[in-house]
Design an enzyme around this catalytic site. Structure first.
Site, PDB file in Angstrom:
ATOM      1  N   ARG A  33      12.807  46.220  59.366  1.00  0.00           N
ATOM      2  CA  ARG A  33      12.602  47.758  59.312  1.00  0.00           C
ATOM      3  C   ARG A  33      12.895  48.178  58.025  1.00  0.00           C
ATOM      4  O   ARG A  33      11.918  48.522  57.003  1.00  0.00           O
ATOM      5  CB  ARG A  33      13.582  48.506  60.306  1.00  0.00           C
ATOM      6  CG  ARG A  33      13.025  50.211  60.493  1.00  0.00           C
ATOM      7  CD  ARG A  33      13.520  50.912  59.300  1.00  0.00           C
ATOM      8  NE  ARG A  33      15.042  50.966  59.433  1.00  0.00           N
ATOM      9  CZ  ARG A  33      15.720  51.526  58.822  1.00  0.00           C
ATOM     10  NH1 ARG A  33      15.374  52.410  57.590  1.00  0.00           N
ATOM     11  NH2 ARG A  33      17.136  51.671  58.721  1.00  0.00           N
ATOM     12  N   ASP A  34      14.375  48.250  57.373  1.00  0.00           N
ATOM     13  CA  ASP A  34      14.577  48.616  56.279  1.00  0.00           C
ATOM     14  C   ASP A  34      14.120  47.766  54.900  1.00  0.00           C
ATOM     15  O   ASP A  34      14.111  48.163  53.864  1.00  0.00           O
ATOM     16  CB  ASP A  34      16.211  48.853  56.032  1.00  0.00           C
ATOM     17  CG  ASP A  34      16.547  49.618  54.994  1.00  0.00           C
ATOM     18  OD1 ASP A  34      15.976  50.522  54.633  1.00  0.00           O
ATOM     19  OD2 ASP A  34      17.777  49.342  54.381  1.00  0.00           O
ATOM     20  N   HIS A 226      26.809  49.279  55.194  1.00  0.00           N
ATOM     21  CA  HIS A 226      25.392  48.813  54.815  1.00  0.00           C
ATOM     22  C   HIS A 226      25.262  49.157  53.187  1.00  0.00           C
ATOM     23  O   HIS A 226      25.138  50.031  52.582  1.00  0.00           O
ATOM     24  CB  HIS A 226      24.312  49.886  55.368  1.00  0.00           C
ATOM     25  CG  HIS A 226      23.015  49.827  55.118  1.00  0.00           C
ATOM     26  ND1 HIS A 226      22.136  49.358  56.135  1.00  0.00           N
ATOM     27  CD2 HIS A 226      22.353  49.739  54.130  1.00  0.00           C
ATOM     28  CE1 HIS A 226      21.016  49.250  55.718  1.00  0.00           C
ATOM     29  NE2 HIS A 226      20.849  49.465  54.364  1.00  0.00           N
ATOM     30  N   HIS A 228      23.862  47.887  49.384  1.00  0.00           N
ATOM     31  CA  HIS A 228      22.685  47.495  48.471  1.00  0.00           C
ATOM     32  C   HIS A 228      23.202  46.915  47.408  1.00  0.00           C
ATOM     33  O   HIS A 228      24.392  47.039  47.015  1.00  0.00           O
ATOM     34  CB  HIS A 228      21.745  48.561  47.939  1.00  0.00           C
ATOM     35  CG  HIS A 228      20.728  49.062  49.204  1.00  0.00           C
ATOM     36  ND1 HIS A 228      19.501  49.201  49.193  1.00  0.00           N
ATOM     37  CD2 HIS A 228      21.149  49.368  50.622  1.00  0.00           C
ATOM     38  CE1 HIS A 228      19.052  49.637  50.302  1.00  0.00           C
ATOM     39  NE2 HIS A 228      20.137  49.862  51.189  1.00  0.00           N
ATOM     40  N   CYS A 259      14.739  51.516  49.052  1.00  0.00           N
ATOM     41  CA  CYS A 259      14.586  52.806  49.815  1.00  0.00           C
ATOM     42  C   CYS A 259      13.382  53.511  49.072  1.00  0.00           C
ATOM     43  O   CYS A 259      13.521  53.640  48.085  1.00  0.00           O
ATOM     44  CB  CYS A 259      15.985  53.509  49.687  1.00  0.00           C
ATOM     45  SG  CYS A 259      15.509  55.215  50.251  1.00  0.00           S
ATOM     46  N   ASN A 268      18.494  45.232  49.942  1.00  0.00           N
ATOM     47  CA  ASN A 268      19.838  45.211  50.757  1.00  0.00           C
ATOM     48  C   ASN A 268      20.599  43.837  50.393  1.00  0.00           C
ATOM     49  O   ASN A 268      20.161  42.734  50.030  1.00  0.00           O
ATOM     50  CB  ASN A 268      19.304  45.230  52.334  1.00  0.00           C
ATOM     51  CG  ASN A 268      18.809  46.287  52.778  1.00  0.00           C
ATOM     52  OD1 ASN A 268      19.481  47.521  52.843  1.00  0.00           O
ATOM     53  ND2 ASN A 268      17.467  46.477  53.020  1.00  0.00           N
TER      54      ASN A 268
END
Length: 330
Positions: A33-34, A226, A228, A259, A268
């Protein structure tokens, strides 16, 4: 003359535990997803399904598979319903999806989803850029989503972005983050993931925020992190969070992601880099690192670019981490 020894082909670090760390960490995989939402290459649905299947086969027990956003906003994830229909779900594995609003929840429920996530912002600028509304308006939008999902028996994770810095507003005050985090969790969410969306956090900042959230009544048992890796701090920040008792860490296979609404954000934290560190610390994950590396090598070939993960680069050249033969689902 004696020949020099051959280089070691070891696929795991020496295990040297540190005191005060959790015995096990739950790795929350966000690559499908991300990660994929920020890739220029839009993968076919069958490749996405194969990616999820390979991640699960490597031992991941939480794989966030897609997002029910408007297709025009994130075209990389426009096939959410088709992807979910293509998955061979495994008992004991969680397959959460991101939903932005009630319409997204309707689509998720119709697809048989049993766990969702919502996505808020600690700053007004990013709330406007990402959600097209203020922080207050976004919380009002999320309230019925969380209430309905809870009534359906679905756990709801809350992502909170820009917890450490914002590309428009700069440094973000810790009390500001705590205030929005508290309001999100008061909606009835089960877990809060603290997002370093542009990768500017450092370990002291991480500890200060976790301590402030604890003082506000949000203990580490309800928190995830989370990170990065924009400035190479993701693993250091993770270790700081683990030392404070956090046991859920978000990451993306191969270091995918960024993003689409914050162009300064890079990938990430790579799941492989995370697993190398955790296994070296003697922390249990249940994940097969070699199988995960093979998956990221396989995915890189389909994305037509190398993985940014340092562990993938280091391990992929060995015979045991060579790309697996294509499966019947490719």
């Amino acid at each position: 003359m004696t020949a020099p020894p051959s280089p070691s082909s070891s696929q795991s670090p020496m295990t040297v535990p540190l005191a005060g760390l959790p015995a096990r960490v739950d790795v929350y995989e966000v690559g499908p997803r991300d990660g994929l939402q920020n890739e220029g290459t839009v993968l076919p649905v069958e490749v996405k399904a194969e990616l999820v299947h390979r991640l699960v086969a490597a031992g991941l027990r939480t794989v966030e598979v897609t997002s029910f956003v408007r297709p025009g906003v994130v075209p990389q994830l426009a096939d959410a319903e088709e992807l979910l229909a293509a998955l061979n779900r495994v008992d004991g594995v969680r397959y959460p999806v991101l939903v932005p609003n009630e319409r997204g929840l309707d689509r998720a429920l119709a697809s048989g989803v049993r766990e969702i996530a919502i996505f808020g912002s600690a700053t007004e600028s990013f709330a406007r850029a990402n959600l097209g509304r203020s922080v207050d308006e976004s919380l009002a939008m999320f309230a019925p989503v969380v209430a309905r999902a809870t009534d359906e028996g679905l756990p709801v994770r809350a992502y909170l972005s820009m917890c450490f810095g914002d590309p428009w507003e700069g440094q973000v005050a810790i009390p500001q983050v705590v205030a929005v985090a508290t309001r999100l969790m008061e909606l009835g969410c089960t877990q809060l993931s603290l997002g370093d969306t542009i990768g500017v956090a450092t370990p002291g900042h991480v500890v200060a925020l976790l301590d402030a959230l604890g003082d506000a009544g949000l203990g580490v048992d309800r928190l995830a992190v989370h990170f990065h890796d924009t400035y190479g701090q993701a693993l250091a920040n993770t270790l700081a969070a683990l030392q404070r008792g956090v046991t859920t860490v978000d990451s993306a296979a191969g270091g995918l992601g960024g993003c689409p609404f914050a162009r300064s954000a890079t990938g990430n934290l790579a799941t492989e880099d995370l697993i190398w560190q955790l296994h070296g610390l003697g922390i249990e994950t249940g994940i097969d690192l070699e199988a995960l590396v093979r998956t990221s090598v396989w995915l890189s070939e389909r994305l037509r670019r190398p993985s940014p993960s340092r562990a993938v680069r280091a391990l992929a050249s060995s015979s045991t981490a060579a790309p697996a033969a294509p499966s019947s689902e490719e």
